[in-house]
Design an enzyme around this catalytic site. Structure first.
Site, short mmCIF file in Angstrom:
data_model
loop_
_atom_site.label_atom_id
_atom_site.label_comp_id
_atom_site.label_asym_id
_atom_site.label_seq_id
_atom_site.Cartn_x
_atom_site.Cartn_y
_atom_site.Cartn_z
CE LYS A 1 -9.56 -14.59 -81.48
NZ LYS A 1 -9.42 -14.45 -82.94
CG HIS B 1 1.64 10.67 -103.15
ND1 HIS B 1 1.93 12.00 -103.32
CD2 HIS B 1 0.52 10.42 -103.88
CE1 HIS B 1 1.00 12.56 -104.09
NE2 HIS B 1 0.15 11.62 -104.45
CD1 TRP C 1 1.27 -13.53 -75.35
CD2 TRP C 1 1.06 -11.55 -74.31
NE1 TRP C 1 1.63 -12.54 -76.25
CE2 TRP C 1 1.51 -11.32 -75.64
CE3 TRP C 1 0.87 -10.46 -73.48
CZ2 TRP C 1 1.75 -10.04 -76.13
CZ3 TRP C 1 1.12 -9.19 -73.97
CH2 TRP C 1 1.55 -8.99 -75.29
CB CYS D 1 -2.46 -14.67 -68.67
SG CYS D 1 -0.89 -13.78 -68.71
CG ASN E 1 -5.45 -11.71 -68.18
OD1 ASN E 1 -4.47 -11.28 -68.77
ND2 ASN E 1 -6.68 -11.64 -68.67
N GLY E 2 -3.28 -9.60 -66.57
CA GLY E 2 -3.32 -8.14 -66.50
C GLY E 2 -2.02 -7.57 -65.96
CD GLU F 1 -2.99 -10.82 -87.06
OE1 GLU F 1 -3.44 -10.38 -85.99
OE2 GLU F 1 -3.72 -11.34 -87.93
CD GLU G 1 -8.05 -8.31 -91.22
OE1 GLU G 1 -8.13 -9.43 -90.69
OE2 GLU G 1 -7.66 -7.29 -90.61
NE ARG H 1 -7.48 -15.18 -71.92
CZ ARG H 1 -8.24 -14.11 -72.10
NH1 ARG H 1 -9.22 -14.13 -73.00
NH2 ARG H 1 -8.04 -13.01 -71.40
CE LYS I 1 -5.85 -11.93 -89.76
NZ LYS I 1 -6.67 -10.79 -89.43
#
Length: 625
Positions: free
Chosen positions: A620, A514, A75, A2, A101-102, A498, A491, A27, A495
């Site tokens: 983020k 495999h 968030w 947040c 936040n948390g 996401e 990566e 955030r 991307k």
């Protein structure tokens, strides 16, 4: 997670807070809210579900005016993302508000106790217990006792709360005062002329002040128009370390680009130049990492390295393993920070632990660092934020100079981390006499050419748009690479998933037989990173093996996009699409190969109508577990 913004001063408080929240919306964007206190001591709150624009509309319809206040963008962790659960939250007196936040891990236990004592709760959140707990120690006192200052009540409340959290609180009965607490997630304090700010991140206050300090863990700050007073949870005074931020505020704006992510992709040449600047000598081939603060004697005695990281930083760490082992010949293990401390890792004073985090506030990475410190390992941080928690916990730090990164999907922070790991590998090789000065000089020469080569790549951005159009309706992607290109495949897949919400998987190309071969058909786009460094035996071997993988894929009618070295014609004859990257060394190819993969993900997401900068369910900075 947040975002928090608070202000005490002479400006109109609502515009200051709303503009700050806009800088922090990355955030969290499940809901937003603001609380202000007016000249008469009245307090009012506006909240709205969804993105910040909904709160702005609520304020347009029903304006607020005040002299100090708090804002929040959420968030969700506890409680659905509804207006009712949006912050700020009030206590029973409706004279206190808190933004948070948390996670308060024992909130249910506290909540039940407070209900038994007569408190009434109206939300599903863990945050609301903070307001009620502070109310208990501020307003519900024995008859005849003086009401304690807000900061004292906050300090008593903090004694009972377990978890990692940051919060800011104000009382309409204590004019022009905000109290903020940190136990884990970041809290930034901005210092102005007779005005003070509290925020979760620097961009929120950058237009108002460049002078800031970070609140330390288990610390409380009291902000008034006359100053900022810091103390620990026991009430002992703390002298904060004030620093001046050198970022240009415009760096945190879009600068004409449609999205922050695209802007940040295009900023990568500058970020790489800034990260390298002052750290290399072409004359001597020397590497200068002054802030490592670990003696060369200690570095020569290191027997192994652990790298801990999460997400994109973990992919950079995997590439760093190739770089450090290749240059310095020290064994490297790469660990998920979220798993590290739970398995009793084997470390000692001959282990160097490297923590990689863009924000410096990633909860799992900080916990991993503390675990390593407890086992007497030396700690080196690679981070984009000076003064962040991980840089304070570490023995030394190498700061990337990417500048503020607002897009949730990391781009320039990743390439800057790769460059720092490249420099670190050369530095360790220098300290441990694994490379001659001439060998290091050649590597430095190649590194200094990377920004220009990135600019060349970005000049061909439009070539990816028709490929993105063709593949934008795919439901799955497979990314393949060998050697240092394997982390880049991971990566690239991250991307895409996401920001476009397409399922994508990165895989070592040598593992195709495999399992992944079973997935291949004419509907599956496959991205293969097939760069080569001519004359490098290892690179040529990996290239030949990758060609065999491409042949296997095409035999099964897979659609292949290949990232190849400029001038390569062998791959072009086999695949459906080719994107060329300028020639460089095997070790530096990763820094270039990721750029077209970032752009591909971006263009696909835009075509699918996705919110590129604020992908669903993501924030983020992951500042709680």
């Amino acid at each position: 997670m947040c975002g928090i913004v608070g202000y005490v001063g002479g400006k109109q408080v609502v515009p200051v807070i709303i503009e700050g929240l806009k800088k922090l919306e990355y955030r969290g964007y499940d809901s937003a809210g603001i609380a202000v206190v007016d000249d008469a001591g009245g307090m009012d709150v506006r909240r709205a579900e969804g993105k910040l624009r909904n709160l702005e509309e609520a304020l347009r319809l029903k304006p607020l005016d005040g002299v100090y206040g708090l804002g929040h963008t959420r968030w969700a962790t506890h409680g659905r993302p509804t207006e009712e659960n949006a912050h700020p939250h009030r206590d029973c007196t409706r004279r206190l508000v808190v933004v948070h936040n948390g996670i308060i891990e024992n909130y249910l236990q506290i909540k039940r106790q407070l209900i038994d004592e007569g408190h009434t709760f109206v939300t599903e959140t863990d945050t609301e217990v903070i307001a009620h707990l502070v109310e208990k120690y501020s307003y519900r006192i024995q008859e005849g006792e003086p009401r304690p200052p807000l900061e004292n009540a906050v300090r008593r409340a903090a004694e009972y709360m377990k978890g990692l959290y940051a919060f800011a609180i104000l009382s309409a009965d204590e004019p022009e005062k905000i109290v903020a607490v940190r136990k884990g997630p970041p809290v930034v304090i901005g210092l102005g002329q007779d005005e003070y700010f509290v925020a979760s991140d620097v961009p929120a206050i950058l237009y108002h002040t460049r002078d800031i300090f970070y609140l330390g863990d288990n610390e409380i700050v009291t902000l008034t128009r006359s100053g900022a007073e810091v103390s620990d949870f026991e009430g002992n005074a703390v002298t904060p370390v004030v620093q001046r931020i050198t970022w240009d505020p415009i760096m945190a704006e879009k600068g004409g680009f449609k999205h922050f992510m695209l802007k940040e992709i295009y900023e990568q040449p500058r970020a790489v130049r800034d990260t390298v600047a002052g750290r290399v000598s072409l004359d001597t081939g020397s590497i200068f990492l002054a802030d490592v603060h670990i003696s060369e004697e200690t570095l020569r005695s290191i027997r192994n390295i652990k790298i801990v990281a999460c997400g994109t930083s973990w992919h950079a760490a995997l590439a760093g393993k190739y770089l450090i082992e290749g240059f310095a010949r020290i064994p490297v293990e790469v660990e998920y920070a979220s798993e590290f401390r739970y398995r009793d890792p084997i470390l000692d004073d001959k282990t160097l632990t490297i923590a990689i985090t863009q924000s410096g506030e990633t909860a799992d990475t900080i916990a991993a660092v503390r675990e390593a410190k407890d086992k007497h390992s030396k700690i080196l941080a690679i981070c984009n934020v000076v003064g962040s928690m991980v840089t304070r916990e570490a023995d030394g730090a190498i700061i990337t100079h990417a500048g503020p990164e607002i897009g949730v999907a990391s781009t320039k922070a990743f390439t800057s981390q790769l460059v720092v790991l490249y420099l670190l590998g050369l530095y360790l090789a220098q300290v441990r006499d694994q490379l001659t000065a001439d060998e290091r000089r050649k590597h430095v020469e190649e590194l200094l050419e990377v920004p220009l080569k990135m600019e060349q790549l970005l000049g061909h951005d439009d070539e990816l748009e028709p490929i993105a159009k063709e593949f934008s309706r795919a439901s799955d992607f497979l990314y393949l690479g060998r050697g240092i290109n394997f982390p880049i495949a991971l990566e690239g897949a991250l991307k895409l998933k996401e920001i476009s919400y397409i399922h994508a998987e990165g895989y070592p190309a040598g593992e195709m037989k495999h399992g992944p071969n079973a997935l291949i058909d004419e509907t599956l786009p496959i991205v293969v990173i097939a760069t080569r460094e001519k004359g490098n035996r290892n690179s040529e071997l990996l290239y030949e093996k990758t060609l065999s993988n491409i042949t296997e894929v095409k035999a099964r009618e897979g659609k292949v996009l290949a990232i190849v070295t400029e001038g390569d014609t062998e791959v072009a004859e086999l695949v459906d699409h080719v994107v060329e990257v300028p020639a460089t060394t095997e070790m530096l190819s990763a820094v270039l190969s990721i750029v077209p993969l970032q752009l591909l993900a971006y263009h696909i997401a835009v075509r699918r109508g996705c919110d590129v900068d604020q992908p669903r369910n993501l924030a983020k900075s992951v500042t709680v577990e």
